[in-house]
Write a protein that holds these residues in place. Structure first.
Motif, PDB file in Angstrom:
ATOM      1  N   GLY A   1       0.778  -1.223   0.000  1.00 18.91           N
ATOM      2  CA  GLY A   1       0.000   0.000   0.000  1.00 18.91           C
ATOM      3  C   GLY A   1       0.811   1.274   0.000  1.00 18.91           C
ATOM      4  N   TRP A   2       2.118   1.188  -0.291  1.00 15.52           N
ATOM      5  CA  TRP A   2       2.969   2.376  -0.280  1.00 15.52           C
ATOM      6  C   TRP A   2       2.964   3.094  -1.629  1.00 15.52           C
ATOM      7  CZ3 TRP A   2       7.233  -1.389   1.584  1.00 15.52           C
ATOM      8  CH2 TRP A   2       6.891  -1.855   2.862  1.00 15.52           C
ATOM      9  N   ILE A   3       2.696   2.389  -2.708  1.00 17.17           N
ATOM     10  CA  ILE A   3       2.612   2.994  -4.028  1.00 17.17           C
ATOM     11  C   ILE A   3       1.370   2.466  -4.731  1.00 17.17           C
ATOM     12  CG2 ILE A   3       5.105   3.344  -4.280  1.00 17.17           C
ATOM     13  CD1 ILE A   3       5.245   0.864  -6.007  1.00 17.17           C
ATOM     14  N   ASP A   4       0.945   3.189  -5.749  1.00 18.40           N
ATOM     15  CA  ASP A   4      -0.215   2.780  -6.540  1.00 18.40           C
ATOM     16  C   ASP A   4       0.215   2.732  -8.005  1.00 18.40           C
ATOM     17  OD1 ASP A   4      -2.738   2.010  -7.141  1.00 18.40           O
ATOM     18  OD2 ASP A   4      -3.729   3.804  -6.351  1.00 18.40           O
ATOM     19  N   GLN A   5      -0.556   2.033  -8.811  1.00 17.20           N
ATOM     20  CA  GLN A   5      -0.243   1.948 -10.234  1.00 17.20           C
ATOM     21  C   GLN A   5      -1.349   2.626 -11.038  1.00 17.20           C
ATOM     22  OE1 GLN A   5       0.369  -2.006 -11.989  1.00 17.20           O
ATOM     23  NE2 GLN A   5       2.118  -1.155 -13.085  1.00 17.20           N
TER      24      GLN A   5
END
Length: 382
Positions: free
Chosen positions: A99-103
């Motif tokens: 949950g630290w980055i999104d695409q």
């Protein structure tokens, strides 16, 4: 402020940012709070350590970026010309799962609210706390993950070429946690396998050598004999296999699995519990081919794989942390999708493959060789 994976000054353009505003919610995939990950110091912490060490959050704070763009940035900023984008993508996949980055729709990566707190330059940065616990065993695994990404290679050395050789090279707490994780998968698989009809099998050969599934099968099927290759028995399996009711029904053998292959046997069932994920594709196919050669001519010959599995969607949660740890602790190991495992079997000559799931992410992969043609049959006379 200094980078804590390698001795590196943070570039001048990484200026202090304002605190994150609003609720820090991930993008919806399963995740843990960063504070809990730091306090528990388990497998997720190794991923957190590597993510912070490569300063990926600081780059994404400026703008979204594709995997190849992040790889070029890391190569320049961290002075790592050998870095490979495919290795970096494995870390990004795990960071997404946490949950630290999104695409984004175009495939580029962006920083989430919780990911902003992982910037090295953020006020009260979690990354600062991570750097202060860099002497822990799981931080060492995280350091190895980062080093594998920066150098473009996995673990090196003769001992690491042996299956489960990493158990001797990591801290006991790390080894115990990884073995326990595999043991949970093995126990579920053993329960499922024990329900199958085993009348066509006389000998079970445990290629991985951990003994968990073998002990369960010997306990449930009294006609079976067992062989443990290059034994690295878990404590639970050792206790069961050395019980007076079972100790006379199995033996140990030491072989070089890749160079020598596996011993031949009459009506065998080969168990590969967490084996292929420790090998690169070429080594895995070689081992499977050697098993094929040892089983040809036997009716209903079978092989059972118990492997951690990646979901078919490349950014799903299943198996991503195990994949990074394998990258750090083995020369070429990785977690594969079900389709990739099936392809290894097909390339080695196993035409009949069945997947028997026992939860959402795991399952038995059972492959069979065709029964040998009987003398005088149409297949023989063709």
């Amino acid at each position: 402020m200094r980078h804590f994976l390698i001795d590196l000054e943070i570039p001048p353009h990484m200026t202090t940012i304002s605190p994150s505003e609003g609720a820090r919610q991930p993008h919806g995939l399963p995740s843990q709070s960063i504070n809990l990950i730091i306090e528990q110091g388990q497998m997720s912490f190794a991923v957190l350590y590597a993510f912070c060490a490569l300063s990926i959050a600081d780059r994404l704070r400026e703008s979204s970026a594709s995997t190849s763009e992040l790889a070029l940035w890391c190569q320049a900023t961290l002075h790592a010309p050998q870095l490979r984008s495919d290795h970096l993508s494995r870390l990004l996949r795990a960071a997404y799962a946490q949950g630290w980055i999104d695409q984004l729709q175009d495939g580029a990566w962006s920083l989430t609210h919780s990911g902003r707190d992982l910037c090295l330059t953020a006020p009260q940065s979690w990354a600062e706390r991570v750097s202060k616990v860099s002497a822990t065993p799981w931080a060492e695994v995280g350091h190895r993950i980062g080093a594998a990404i920066l150098t473009g290679t996995g673990a090196q050395g003769h001992e690491r070429n042996a299956l489960f050789g990493w158990r001797d090279e990591v801290a006991p707490d790390v080894a115990d946690a990884l073995v326990a994780d595999m043991g949970r998968r093995s126990s579920a698989a053993a329960e499922l396998l024990a329900l199958r009809d085993m009348r066509h099998v006389l000998k079970v050969i445990d290629v991985g050598g951990q003994g968990s599934m073998l002990s369960a099968l010997l306990d449930g099927h009294l006609h079976l004999q067992g062989v443990v290759l290059n034994p690295r028995l878990t404590a639970e399996a050792e206790g069961r296999l050395h019980h007076e009711d079972m100790v006379s029904r199995w033996k140990e053998e030491k072989v070089d699995l890749v160079r020598e292959g596996v011993p031949k046997s009459y009506k065998p069932l080969y168990l590969l519990d967490g084996v292929l994920c420790q090998l690169g594709d070429t080594q895995a196919v070689t081992l499977l081919c050697r098993i094929v050669n040892g089983m040809k001519g036997f009716a209903a010959a079978e092989i059972v794989l118990v492997e951690p599995l990646l979901a078919e969607q490349p950014t799903s949660h299943g198996g991503v942390i195990a994949d990074l740890i394998l990258m750090a602790l083995t020369p070429a190991g990785r977690v594969r999708t079900l389709a990739e495992n099936k392809k290894l079997l097909q390339d080695a000559g196993w035409p009949h493959i069945e997947h028997v799931p026992f939860n959402d992410e795991q399952g038995l992969i059972i492959a069979r060789l065709p029964a040998p043609a009987r003398p005088g049959s149409a297949q023989t006379n063709a």
